[in-house]
Design a protein around this motif. Structure first.
Motif, PDB file in Angstrom:
ATOM      1  N   SER A 107       0.818  -1.201   0.000  1.00 26.12           N
ATOM      2  CA  SER A 107       0.000   0.000   0.000  1.00 26.12           C
ATOM      3  C   SER A 107       0.857   1.258   0.000  1.00 26.12           C
ATOM      4  CB  SER A 107      -0.919   0.008   1.221  1.00 26.12           C
ATOM      5  OG  SER A 107      -0.159  -0.037   2.405  1.00 26.12           O
ATOM      6  N   GLY A 108       2.047   1.209   0.616  1.00 25.09           N
ATOM      7  CA  GLY A 108       2.953   2.361   0.600  1.00 25.09           C
ATOM      8  C   GLY A 108       2.293   3.587   1.206  1.00 25.09           C
ATOM      9  N   VAL A 109       2.343   4.688   0.464  1.00 21.42           N
ATOM     10  CA  VAL A 109       1.773   5.937   0.949  1.00 21.42           C
ATOM     11  C   VAL A 109       0.263   5.815   0.973  1.00 21.42           C
ATOM     12  CG1 VAL A 109       1.569   8.407   0.504  1.00 21.42           C
ATOM     13  CG2 VAL A 109       3.703   7.215  -0.016  1.00 21.42           C
ATOM     14  N   GLY A 110      -0.369   6.229   2.060  1.00 25.05           N
ATOM     15  CA  GLY A 110      -1.822   6.140   2.159  1.00 25.05           C
ATOM     16  C   GLY A 110      -2.496   7.008   1.117  1.00 25.05           C
ATOM     17  N   LEU A 111      -3.555   6.485   0.522  1.00 27.70           N
ATOM     18  CA  LEU A 111      -4.242   7.230  -0.523  1.00 27.70           C
ATOM     19  C   LEU A 111      -5.315   8.152   0.035  1.00 27.70           C
ATOM     20  CD1 LEU A 111      -4.583   4.417  -3.186  1.00 27.70           C
ATOM     21  CD2 LEU A 111      -2.951   6.282  -3.104  1.00 27.70           C
ATOM     22  N   GLY A 112      -5.733   7.917   1.269  1.00 25.69           N
ATOM     23  CA  GLY A 112      -6.672   8.836   1.892  1.00 25.69           C
ATOM     24  C   GLY A 112      -8.119   8.514   1.589  1.00 25.69           C
ATOM     25  N   LEU A 113      -8.985   9.251   2.211  1.00 23.94           N
ATOM     26  CA  LEU A 113     -10.427   9.051   2.078  1.00 23.94           C
ATOM     27  C   LEU A 113     -11.076  10.387   1.825  1.00 23.94           C
ATOM     28  CD1 LEU A 113     -13.006   7.343   2.435  1.00 23.94           C
ATOM     29  CD2 LEU A 113     -12.884   7.821   4.875  1.00 23.94           C
ATOM     30  N   GLY A 114     -11.809  10.501   0.700  1.00 20.63           N
ATOM     31  CA  GLY A 114     -12.493  11.741   0.385  1.00 20.63           C
ATOM     32  C   GLY A 114     -13.821  11.779   1.116  1.00 20.63           C
ATOM     33  N   ILE A 115     -14.101  12.876   1.806  1.00 16.51           N
ATOM     34  CA  ILE A 115     -15.347  12.989   2.544  1.00 16.51           C
ATOM     35  C   ILE A 115     -16.244  14.033   1.888  1.00 16.51           C
ATOM     36  CG2 ILE A 115     -16.398  13.530   4.779  1.00 16.51           C
ATOM     37  CD1 ILE A 115     -14.784  10.962   4.731  1.00 16.51           C
ATOM     38  N   ASN A 116     -17.461  13.651   1.594  1.00 17.85           N
ATOM     39  CA  ASN A 116     -18.446  14.546   1.011  1.00 17.85           C
ATOM     40  C   ASN A 116     -19.241  15.167   2.152  1.00 17.85           C
ATOM     41  OD1 ASN A 116     -20.568  15.791  -0.227  1.00 17.85           O
ATOM     42  ND2 ASN A 116     -21.032  14.092  -1.630  1.00 17.85           N
ATOM     43  N   LEU A 117     -19.102  16.485   2.352  1.00 16.72           N
ATOM     44  CA  LEU A 117     -19.779  17.137   3.457  1.00 16.72           C
ATOM     45  C   LEU A 117     -21.292  17.087   3.299  1.00 16.72           C
ATOM     46  CD1 LEU A 117     -17.454  20.238   3.966  1.00 16.72           C
ATOM     47  CD2 LEU A 117     -17.457  18.069   5.197  1.00 16.72           C
ATOM     48  N   GLY A 118     -21.746  16.776   2.098  1.00 15.17           N
ATOM     49  CA  GLY A 118     -23.185  16.655   1.873  1.00 15.17           C
ATOM     50  C   GLY A 118     -23.733  15.367   2.450  1.00 15.17           C
ATOM     51  N   GLY A 119     -22.875  14.461   2.887  1.00 14.30           N
ATOM     52  CA  GLY A 119     -23.342  13.230   3.507  1.00 14.30           C
ATOM     53  C   GLY A 119     -22.664  11.998   2.956  1.00 14.30           C
ATOM     54  N   GLY A 120     -21.800  11.380   3.738  1.00 10.47           N
ATOM     55  CA  GLY A 120     -21.205  10.106   3.351  1.00 10.47           C
ATOM     56  C   GLY A 120     -19.931  10.269   2.552  1.00 10.47           C
ATOM     57  N   PRO A 121     -19.139   9.192   2.461  1.00 12.56           N
ATOM     58  CA  PRO A 121     -17.886   9.227   1.693  1.00 12.56           C
ATOM     59  C   PRO A 121     -18.158   9.334   0.197  1.00 12.56           C
ATOM     60  CG  PRO A 121     -18.005   7.313   3.171  1.00 12.56           C
ATOM     61  CD  PRO A 121     -19.362   7.912   3.105  1.00 12.56           C
ATOM     62  N   LYS A 122     -17.222   9.938  -0.517  1.00  8.97           N
ATOM     63  CA  LYS A 122     -17.335  10.030  -1.964  1.00  8.97           C
ATOM     64  C   LYS A 122     -17.042   8.673  -2.604  1.00  8.97           C
ATOM     65  CE  LYS A 122     -15.827  14.841  -2.469  1.00  8.97           C
ATOM     66  NZ  LYS A 122     -14.781  15.719  -3.044  1.00  8.97           N
ATOM     67  N   ALA A 123     -17.635   8.455  -3.778  1.00 11.25           N
ATOM     68  CA  ALA A 123     -17.258   7.287  -4.572  1.00 11.25           C
ATOM     69  C   ALA A 123     -15.899   7.585  -5.189  1.00 11.25           C
ATOM     70  CB  ALA A 123     -18.295   7.021  -5.647  1.00 11.25           C
ATOM     71  N   MET A 124     -14.927   6.694  -4.961  1.00 13.74           N
ATOM     72  CA  MET A 124     -13.565   6.916  -5.409  1.00 13.74           C
ATOM     73  C   MET A 124     -13.202   5.953  -6.529  1.00 13.74           C
ATOM     74  SD  MET A 124     -12.524   9.384  -3.425  1.00 13.74           S
ATOM     75  CE  MET A 124     -10.730   9.381  -3.568  1.00 13.74           C
ATOM     76  N   ALA A 125     -12.383   6.427  -7.452  1.00 14.72           N
ATOM     77  CA  ALA A 125     -11.821   5.571  -8.500  1.00 14.72           C
ATOM     78  C   ALA A 125     -10.364   5.318  -8.155  1.00 14.72           C
ATOM     79  CB  ALA A 125     -11.938   6.244  -9.864  1.00 14.72           C
ATOM     80  N   ASP A 126     -10.007   4.059  -8.036  1.00 16.82           N
ATOM     81  CA  ASP A 126      -8.631   3.647  -7.766  1.00 16.82           C
ATOM     82  C   ASP A 126      -8.001   3.342  -9.126  1.00 16.82           C
ATOM     83  OD1 ASP A 126      -6.280   2.582  -6.849  1.00 16.82           O
ATOM     84  OD2 ASP A 126      -7.185   0.936  -5.733  1.00 16.82           O
ATOM     85  N   LEU A 127      -7.002   4.130  -9.526  1.00 16.03           N
ATOM     86  CA  LEU A 127      -6.403   4.028 -10.856  1.00 16.03           C
ATOM     87  C   LEU A 127      -4.975   3.519 -10.755  1.00 16.03           C
ATOM     88  CD1 LEU A 127      -7.561   7.528 -12.162  1.00 16.03           C
ATOM     89  CD2 LEU A 127      -8.777   5.346 -12.361  1.00 16.03           C
ATOM     90  N   GLN A 128      -4.647   2.534 -11.562  1.00 13.90           N
ATOM     91  CA  GLN A 128      -3.295   1.972 -11.537  1.00 13.90           C
ATOM     92  C   GLN A 128      -2.765   1.782 -12.955  1.00 13.90           C
ATOM     93  OE1 GLN A 128      -1.882  -1.292  -8.785  1.00 13.90           O
ATOM     94  NE2 GLN A 128      -1.949  -2.475 -10.664  1.00 13.90           N
ATOM     95  N   LEU A 129      -1.532   2.210 -13.165  1.00 15.67           N
ATOM     96  CA  LEU A 129      -0.824   1.983 -14.427  1.00 15.67           C
ATOM     97  C   LEU A 129       0.411   1.150 -14.126  1.00 15.67           C
ATOM     98  CD1 LEU A 129      -0.040   2.547 -17.420  1.00 15.67           C
ATOM     99  CD2 LEU A 129       1.070   4.643 -16.606  1.00 15.67           C
ATOM    100  N   ALA A 130       0.585   0.060 -14.867  1.00 11.35           N
ATOM    101  CA  ALA A 130       1.779  -0.782 -14.718  1.00 11.35           C
ATOM    102  C   ALA A 130       2.455  -0.905 -16.074  1.00 11.35           C
ATOM    103  CB  ALA A 130       1.408  -2.163 -14.185  1.00 11.35           C
ATOM    104  N   VAL A 131       3.777  -0.792 -16.087  1.00 14.42           N
ATOM    105  CA  VAL A 131       4.555  -0.886 -17.327  1.00 14.42           C
ATOM    106  C   VAL A 131       5.744  -1.800 -17.081  1.00 14.42           C
ATOM    107  CG1 VAL A 131       5.945   0.369 -19.025  1.00 14.42           C
ATOM    108  CG2 VAL A 131       3.877   1.419 -18.092  1.00 14.42           C
ATOM    109  N   ARG A 132       6.019  -2.678 -18.033  1.00 11.72           N
ATOM    110  CA  ARG A 132       7.211  -3.523 -17.968  1.00 11.72           C
ATOM    111  C   ARG A 132       7.944  -3.430 -19.296  1.00 11.72           C
ATOM    112  NH1 ARG A 132       6.023  -9.529 -16.999  1.00 11.72           N
ATOM    113  NH2 ARG A 132       6.441  -9.864 -19.197  1.00 11.72           N
TER     114      ARG A 132
END
Length: 203
Positions: free
Chosen positions: A124-149
């Motif tokens: 996991s390394g560096v924490g990615l954090g949690l986005g909070i929507n002040l309108g109520g509840g956590p935001k829907a988050m997109a986890d994006l990953q790019l891998a190259v070899r």
């Protein structure tokens, strides 16, 4: 009364524009290599027609093409040259991306990779954090990953590989494939080849 009202209106407009600006979250980057690649400027490379095994290993799509184009741009910035359709190239580049969406904390799936028989583990390394929507509840988050070899075409040996990972709100402009691909690829190839085995956060 007119001037205070105008100042307040301008301040509100500035806040509104600031909220509309494209947020560029930090990118977590890990690279592995046995030695600093010594490719001369002009060395030719070919991109594998099917993505790297693992996340994003389905057949190429329009989104995958966005990531491929972003990787191409970075490789050419390094002085490498894309090979023609029927041209043999000493380097074979494999590109993979993964997008997962969920509400709350971003997914943290470990990915194990190795170069020349030595294995590194992407945690996991560096924490990615949690986005909070002040309108109520956590935001829907997109986890994006790019891998190259990058492989030696003749032997199939992996010469360099890396992973870039970030999390953005699903509805944010930064989640658009073209913007996300450009950001992740730029972070992945920042200070190429990078320190082997070390995870860094690229702003």
């Amino acid at each position: 009364m007119t001037r205070p009202f105008s100042v307040a209106l301008l301040a509100a407009a500035a806040l509104s524009l600031g909220g509309c600006a494209t947020a560029v979250p930090p990118v977590e980057v890990t690279r592995f290599h046995n030695a600093v690649p010594g490719w001369a400027p002009g060395t030719r490379y070919a991109v594998a027609t099917s993505p790297l095994d693992g996340p994003g290993a389905a057949m190429p799509s329009l989104e995958w093409n966005s990531y491929r184009a972003a990787v191409d741009q970075q490789l050419q910035r390094l002085g490498l040259v894309a090979a023609g359709a029927n041209e043999r190239a000493p380097l074979l580049v494999r590109v993979s991306f993964d997008r997962s969406e969920e509400r709350g904390a971003a997914r943290r799936s470990p990915v194990s990779v190795g170069v020349g028989g030595s294995t590194g583990s992407y945690g996991s390394g560096v924490g990615l954090g949690l986005g909070i929507n002040l309108g109520g509840g956590p935001k829907a988050m997109a986890d994006l990953q790019l891998a190259v070899r990058i492989d030696d075409s003749a032997s199939g040996q992996a010469l360099w590989e890396g992973r870039a990972l970030t999390a953005v709100p699903v509805k944010a402009p930064a989640a658009q494939p073209s913007l996300a691909a450009a950001k992740l690829a730029e972070a992945l190839f920042r200070d190429f080849p990078g320190e082997s085995g070390r995870t860094i956060s690229v702003p």
